[in-house]
Scaffold this motif. Structure first.
Motif, short mmCIF file in Angstrom:
data_model
loop_
_atom_site.label_atom_id
_atom_site.label_comp_id
_atom_site.label_asym_id
_atom_site.label_seq_id
_atom_site.Cartn_x
_atom_site.Cartn_y
_atom_site.Cartn_z
N THR A 138 0.83 -1.21 0.00
CA THR A 138 0.00 0.00 0.00
C THR A 138 0.86 1.25 0.00
O THR A 138 0.61 2.19 -0.76
CB THR A 138 -0.95 0.00 1.22
N THR B 121 -8.11 3.82 -0.94
CA THR B 121 -8.13 2.35 -0.96
C THR B 121 -7.22 1.83 -2.06
O THR B 121 -6.93 2.50 -3.04
CB THR B 121 -9.55 1.80 -1.20
N ARG C 280 -6.88 -1.92 -4.19
CA ARG C 280 -7.49 -3.24 -4.41
C ARG C 280 -6.44 -4.18 -5.00
O ARG C 280 -5.93 -3.95 -6.10
CB ARG C 280 -8.69 -3.11 -5.35
N GLU D 49 -8.75 -5.59 -0.15
CA GLU D 49 -8.73 -4.12 -0.20
C GLU D 49 -8.09 -3.56 1.06
O GLU D 49 -8.46 -3.92 2.18
CB GLU D 49 -10.16 -3.59 -0.34
N THR D 50 -7.11 -2.69 0.88
CA THR D 50 -6.51 -1.99 2.01
C THR D 50 -7.00 -0.55 2.00
O THR D 50 -7.48 -0.05 0.99
CB THR D 50 -4.97 -2.00 1.94
N TRP D 51 -6.88 0.10 3.14
CA TRP D 51 -7.35 1.48 3.25
C TRP D 51 -6.32 2.34 3.98
O TRP D 51 -5.49 1.84 4.74
CB TRP D 51 -8.70 1.55 3.97
N SER D 52 -6.37 3.62 3.70
CA SER D 52 -5.47 4.58 4.34
C SER D 52 -6.29 5.78 4.80
O SER D 52 -7.20 6.22 4.11
CB SER D 52 -4.39 5.06 3.35
N VAL E 262 -6.44 -2.90 6.91
CA VAL E 262 -7.17 -3.89 6.13
C VAL E 262 -8.14 -4.60 7.07
O VAL E 262 -7.87 -4.73 8.26
CB VAL E 262 -6.20 -4.90 5.47
#
Length: 372
Positions: free
Chosen positions: A295, A316, A318, A327-330, A341
């Protein structure tokens, strides 16, 4: 001698969960105790509790923390399978998902509202991970129903937010100071990106390995034919990243290897295609600590992943993996970056593990000798 433990699934991994005091009472070093409990060295781990794969030969050691601001401190152990050794060099993001759930189930943390927040610290890396466990109406659901790619059955939803994860192992997001480097292996010059966030990862382009970007499902088979070369690259990267003095001294679990590429034109559900290697073999899904590194690499212009994503800082990312899209998020939190995540976790069994008699006898004899 007996040891109480929980057998838990976190994400796409399984691990045995111990409390620090339980292990301390044995008087045996974890480097000796854990391999014997797991049944190593033996590729089947037939005389122990290990699962004979890198994703199922893991342990988490937990204790309640006295510091204000940290609820639970935990240590991750990657237990060798064909060697009687323990790798303490990194954390496991998938297994981290069991920590918050364990704390709630054991009464260490009281559920608060629809989402309970548990602040945890991983001792392997010093990383603060803010866990968010779904507790609708202030309690764990009677029947867990959250689902995730790579696991056929539901569990409890656990969000893992890594607080400012860059450089937790080496001190820098880009340990060599460069977005890309060159490593020579098998007579070939390989362009790689080495990134440290969540866990140290060395990344290669799929096309450089002869893998078809449009046939992601075939990558694992293609990588199986190149494991020796990839291990050579990984060990050299360990030296370049300051993780080992020589390639021979590189730990088994770090750095991890990620093979990345642009998604197929027909794949509208992902931003990046990836297969990660763990303990020398392709991972069936994705190492979560590795996904944190991916990420931040995607947000960093000039890295192999940044070239694919444009180095944009989207909320995000994907990731197409063998198990599906993860999917990761920041997000920004009080001036700090939180990268995370969502996983699921579940307790499989509460059990008593019997310590092999020979090991216990040897320790008793050693203690008796020391007191004479």
């Amino acid at each position: 001698m007996k040891i109480e433990a929980e057998w838990m699934r976190g994400g796409t991994s399984k691990c045995w969960v111990f409390e620090t005091g339980q292990l301390d009472e044995t008087g045996i070093s974890p480097d000796v105790l854990l391999p014997r409990l797991f049944g190593s060295p033996d590729h089947r781990q037939i005389d122990g509790v290990g699962g004979a794969t890198s994703t199922t030969s893991k342990a988490m050691i937990l204790h309640r923390h006295a510091d204000a601001g940290v609820d639970v401190e935990f240590t991750f152990a990657q237990v060798g399978i064909e060697e009687a050794a323990v790798d303490w060099g990194s954390n496991c993001g998938n297994c981290s998902a069991v920590v918050g759930l364990y704390a709630i189930e054991k009464g260490w943390v009281v559920p608060d509202g629809d989402v309970t927040r548990i602040v945890t610290r991983n001792t392997n890396t010093g990383q603060i991970i803010i866990q968010r466990v779904a507790t609708p109406a202030g309690a764990l659901p009677i029947v867990p129903q959250a689902e995730m790619p790579g696991v056929p059955f539901p569990g409890y939803r656990v969000g893992l937010g890594f607080l400012d994860p860059a450089g937790m192992t080496t001190g820098r997001l880009l340990p060599t100071g460069s977005a890309t480097d060159t490593i020579v292996a098998g007579g070939t010059r390989w362009t790689v990106s080495m990134v440290d966030a969540g866990a140290p990862v060395v990344m290669l382009r799929a096309e450089d390995l002869g893998l078809d970007p449009e046939r992601h499902a075939s990558w694992t088979a293609g990588l199986d034919l190149q494991l020796d070369t990839l291990e050579h690259i990984r060990r050299q990267a360990a030296v370049r990243m300051g993780l080992a003095a020589t390639p021979a001294e590189a730990a088994r679990a770090v750095p991890k290897v990620a093979v990345v590429g642009a998604p197929a034109p027909s794949d509208a559900e992902s931003d990046v295609a990836v297969v990660m290697l763990s303990m020398g073999k392709p991972h069936p899904a994705l190492a979560i600590t590795g996904s944190i590194a991916l990420t931040l690499a995607a947000r960093t212009p000039g890295t192999l992943l940044g070239d694919i994503t444009g180095g944009t800082a989207g909320p995000t990312l994907r990731l197409r993996t063998p198990a599906g899209v993860i999917e990761t998020w920041s997000e920004a939190r009080d001036g700090q970056l939180l990268v995370g995540v969502d996983r699921t976790a579940r307790t499989i069994a509460t059990t008593t593990i019997h310590l092999p008699e020979a090991l216990g006898t040897a320790v008793d004899a050693s203690l008796a000798s020391a007191t004479r």
